[in-house]
Design a protein around this motif. Sequence first.
Motif, PDB file in Angstrom:
ATOM      1  N   LEU A 188      40.094  37.329  54.134  1.00 48.67           N
ATOM      2  CA  LEU A 188      38.751  36.962  54.574  1.00 48.67           C
ATOM      3  C   LEU A 188      38.256  35.637  54.009  1.00 48.67           C
ATOM      4  O   LEU A 188      37.244  35.113  54.470  1.00 48.67           O
ATOM      5  N   GLY A 189      38.947  35.114  53.015  1.00 48.40           N
ATOM      6  CA  GLY A 189      38.467  33.856  52.448  1.00 48.40           C
ATOM      7  C   GLY A 189      39.093  33.540  51.108  1.00 48.40           C
ATOM      8  O   GLY A 189      40.186  34.008  50.791  1.00 48.40           O
ATOM      9  N   ARG A 190      38.373  32.749  50.294  1.00 50.12           N
ATOM     10  CA  ARG A 190      38.882  32.275  49.018  1.00 50.12           C
ATOM     11  C   ARG A 190      38.404  33.169  47.871  1.00 50.12           C
ATOM     12  O   ARG A 190      37.203  33.407  47.728  1.00 50.12           O
ATOM     13  N   PHE A 191      39.369  33.599  47.059  1.00 52.19           N
ATOM     14  CA  PHE A 191      39.028  34.419  45.895  1.00 52.19           C
ATOM     15  C   PHE A 191      39.093  33.532  44.663  1.00 52.19           C
ATOM     16  O   PHE A 191      40.095  32.845  44.414  1.00 52.19           O
ATOM     17  N   THR A 192      38.034  33.540  43.895  1.00 54.49           N
ATOM     18  CA  THR A 192      38.018  32.718  42.691  1.00 54.49           C
ATOM     19  C   THR A 192      37.116  33.344  41.644  1.00 54.49           C
ATOM     20  O   THR A 192      36.421  34.332  41.898  1.00 54.49           O
ATOM     21  N   LYS A 193      37.118  32.734  40.460  1.00 51.06           N
ATOM     22  CA  LYS A 193      36.225  33.153  39.378  1.00 51.06           C
ATOM     23  C   LYS A 193      35.328  31.966  39.055  1.00 51.06           C
ATOM     24  O   LYS A 193      35.807  30.837  38.964  1.00 51.06           O
ATOM     25  N   VAL A 194      34.072  32.224  38.873  1.00 51.11           N
ATOM     26  CA  VAL A 194      33.147  31.158  38.482  1.00 51.11           C
ATOM     27  C   VAL A 194      32.369  31.605  37.256  1.00 51.11           C
ATOM     28  O   VAL A 194      32.088  32.788  37.073  1.00 51.11           O
ATOM     29  N   GLN A 195      32.066  30.635  36.408  1.00 54.00           N
ATOM     30  CA  GLN A 195      31.272  30.942  35.212  1.00 54.00           C
ATOM     31  C   GLN A 195      29.821  30.596  35.492  1.00 54.00           C
ATOM     32  O   GLN A 195      29.487  29.453  35.817  1.00 54.00           O
ATOM     33  N   LEU A 196      28.970  31.583  35.362  1.00 55.87           N
ATOM     34  CA  LEU A 196      27.558  31.401  35.664  1.00 55.87           C
ATOM     35  C   LEU A 196      26.816  30.782  34.481  1.00 55.87           C
ATOM     36  O   LEU A 196      27.366  30.644  33.387  1.00 55.87           O
ATOM     37  N   CYS A 215      47.142  44.890  55.938  1.00 57.45           N
ATOM     38  CA  CYS A 215      47.976  43.809  55.394  1.00 57.45           C
ATOM     39  C   CYS A 215      48.180  43.955  53.892  1.00 57.45           C
ATOM     40  O   CYS A 215      47.264  43.720  53.102  1.00 57.45           O
ATOM     41  N   TYR A 216      49.404  44.335  53.490  1.00 53.56           N
ATOM     42  CA  TYR A 216      49.747  44.468  52.071  1.00 53.56           C
ATOM     43  C   TYR A 216      50.531  43.252  51.583  1.00 53.56           C
ATOM     44  O   TYR A 216      51.430  43.379  50.759  1.00 53.56           O
ATOM     45  N   ALA A 217      50.189  42.085  52.103  1.00 56.57           N
ATOM     46  CA  ALA A 217      50.798  40.854  51.600  1.00 56.57           C
ATOM     47  C   ALA A 217      50.399  40.677  50.133  1.00 56.57           C
ATOM     48  O   ALA A 217      49.287  41.054  49.735  1.00 56.57           O
ATOM     49  N   PRO A 218      51.283  40.137  49.290  1.00 55.89           N
ATOM     50  CA  PRO A 218      50.971  40.004  47.850  1.00 55.89           C
ATOM     51  C   PRO A 218      49.729  39.169  47.574  1.00 55.89           C
ATOM     52  O   PRO A 218      49.058  39.385  46.568  1.00 55.89           O
ATOM     53  N   GLN A 219      49.382  38.229  48.477  1.00 53.74           N
ATOM     54  CA  GLN A 219      48.175  37.446  48.273  1.00 53.74           C
ATOM     55  C   GLN A 219      46.926  38.183  48.740  1.00 53.74           C
ATOM     56  O   GLN A 219      45.805  37.691  48.550  1.00 53.74           O
ATOM     57  N   ASN A 220      47.115  39.362  49.317  1.00 54.85           N
ATOM     58  CA  ASN A 220      45.975  40.148  49.786  1.00 54.85           C
ATOM     59  C   ASN A 220      45.746  41.391  48.920  1.00 54.85           C
ATOM     60  O   ASN A 220      45.017  42.294  49.305  1.00 54.85           O
ATOM     61  N   LEU A 263      41.756  28.596  42.995  1.00 54.27           N
ATOM     62  CA  LEU A 263      41.443  29.354  44.196  1.00 54.27           C
ATOM     63  C   LEU A 263      42.671  30.083  44.709  1.00 54.27           C
ATOM     64  O   LEU A 263      43.788  29.604  44.608  1.00 54.27           O
ATOM     65  N   ALA A 264      42.428  31.255  45.278  1.00 54.59           N
ATOM     66  CA  ALA A 264      43.490  32.015  45.933  1.00 54.59           C
ATOM     67  C   ALA A 264      42.971  32.432  47.298  1.00 54.59           C
ATOM     68  O   ALA A 264      41.817  32.846  47.438  1.00 54.59           O
ATOM     69  N   VAL A 284      34.376  36.193  42.842  1.00 58.01           N
ATOM     70  CA  VAL A 284      33.718  35.968  44.124  1.00 58.01           C
ATOM     71  C   VAL A 284      34.754  35.766  45.223  1.00 58.01           C
ATOM     72  O   VAL A 284      35.757  35.065  45.024  1.00 58.01           O
ATOM     73  N   LEU A 285      34.508  36.393  46.366  1.00 58.07           N
ATOM     74  CA  LEU A 285      35.299  36.122  47.568  1.00 58.07           C
ATOM     75  C   LEU A 285      34.390  35.368  48.534  1.00 58.07           C
ATOM     76  O   LEU A 285      33.426  35.929  49.069  1.00 58.07           O
TER      77      LEU A 285
END
Length: 411
Positions: free
Chosen positions: A22-30, A135-140, A17-18, A38-39
């Motif tokens: 607005l929230g958590r950014f991740t990848k999920v396998q369907l 916000c140009y923070a590297p995590q954003n 997770l990152a 997905v955010l």
Amino acid sequence: MNYEELLESKSPLRAKLATMSLGRFTKVQLEDGKCQNVLAIRPQLNDSIVFAEALKSECEKNKELMHKHQLHFEPELKGNNIVSLHLEQGNYVTLAQLVQDQPSIVGTKGFISTIIQQLLDVTEYLHEQQVWHVCYAPQNILVRKGDNAVMLLTHGSFYLGMKNRMDLYEGMEDFIAPEIRNDGTVDNRCDIYSLGKLISWLFEMTESTYDYRKIAKKAQSEMPEGRYESITDMRKALASKRELRRSWLTLLAAAIVALILVGGYFMLMPEPTTVEFVKPAPRQATDDLIEDGFDPAELGVVSGDSLVMTPEERRQQKEYEAKAEQIFRKRFTAEADRILSKIYDNEHMNSSEKKFMAEMSSVNEELLQQQLDIATEAGISTARSQVLATEIVETLTEQKKKKLQYYGVQK
């Protein structure tokens, strides 16, 4: 299996997770084997009616934003609230994740300059659409793996109506312009401030160059009036400083070649019984501009509001310009002589090429800074001061080379 079940499961297929604004950014396998970016919106944000409505507005606007560095997404609804954003296909990570996993990438040729140019491109486009990223923070910021292309997702200007707008930027506060932190309004200069912070962050892991260092410093001015007015202005300033730096690097390369040739000359000479070192010339007293009766503000005097000058006004302006160049020549010659004397002596001439390069790089930076400072005080343009400075440095270099050769053969 739905998205929430995947998030709560212990499946090893879940990506790390990152946290974005607005929230958590991740990848999920369907279930069909495909990977989905997905955010997941933070649930507490949806407690705010203002936020929920703002998110819906951004989802609608997102459909209209057509830029290669803007990501598109489809909202997932749960009741009346949007609980997640399903992104377009691609392999993405945050810029913070990329640098954390591959720290050496910032030193790769062209990586930083490409990141900055792409951000300037997409930001300029967003401003034309009256959208501000905030916000140009590297995590954003997202980066597409493979070609490292920058991709922006959601934008802060949609959420300025929130009572506690800074709740979106926990851990990213340093990248937010002071006026935004103080509940002020948003404009181009807010993004410029945040971009300046990002440029400084990128160069924390590698040596910054003169052009980016100057751009970042102005962009991060605490007062909006001290920053660039637009991305276009920022681009022009960057191009101007890069061209100036390129000219000085050309001069530096020529000087290094000359030093190496003179050094080879010394190596072929018989060892002298006594060595006379060239001492730096004493620094000349700097004339005060006011004592010289010169006021740079008087340059470009026109008649009333008219842009057409009388013959007398043109004559006066030429006198002012000549006086300004005279003052610049005198002051820069003294400073350049002092600076060049640091390296034009027998000690440096008999040192290694690597040491020459290091010393000449430092001298080049100092000469460039003196040129800009004196040109500003004398009231002449950067382009004209560069021409004059180059002539002066070349003349002094030739003089010092002759002196070195002369002293090198004395018995």
